[in-house]
Write an enzyme that holds these catalytic residues in place. Structure first.
Site, short mmCIF file in Angstrom:
data_model
loop_
_atom_site.label_atom_id
_atom_site.label_comp_id
_atom_site.label_asym_id
_atom_site.label_seq_id
_atom_site.Cartn_x
_atom_site.Cartn_y
_atom_site.Cartn_z
N ARG A 64 0.82 -1.01 0.02
CA ARG A 64 -0.03 -0.05 0.03
C ARG A 64 0.89 1.29 -0.23
NH1 ARG A 64 -0.04 4.56 2.87
NH2 ARG A 64 -2.20 5.59 2.89
N HIS A 69 2.81 5.84 -2.71
CA HIS A 69 3.93 7.04 -2.90
C HIS A 69 4.61 7.04 -4.29
CE1 HIS A 69 3.22 8.57 0.93
NE2 HIS A 69 3.27 7.46 1.34
#
Length: 102
Positions: A64, A69
């Site tokens: 995740r 990012h």
């Protein structure tokens, strides 16, 4: 986690890995669904994680974090393999845990 994992599998049903190279919407949908699985995993309290020790909690949360990012630097093969290879057994583990705990 279950709902988002099921959605990812639904989004990919009838599709192939090469579809990710030409279908930005599919990439975004799978990315978001896997992100949600990871975010939900991050919210599971330690006692809940102990009930399902076979679930790779840290890896799920790590995936995740990478997706959130990475922005436009997502490895599409890893994303595809996560959905096709990792999510089906995860779903079985989660559903067994939900059913097992009543």
């Amino acid at each position: 986690m279950i709902e988002a994992a099921e959605q990812a599998l639904s989004f990919s049903r009838g599709r192939t890995r090469t579809d990710l190279d030409s279908d930005t919407m599919l990439v975004m949908a799978l990315t978001r669904a896997v992100e949600i699985v990871g975010e939900a995993a991050a919210q599971v309290i330690p006692a809940g994680r102990q009930e399902l020790p076979e679930v790779p909690w840290a890896q799920i949360v790590g995936m995740r974090n990478r997706l959130v990012h990475a922005y436009f630097d997502i490895n599409r093969t890893i994303l595809w393999n996560t959905v096709q290879i990792a999510l089906p057994p995860l779903l079985r583990q989660l559903k067994a845990g939900v059913g097992g705990s009543g």
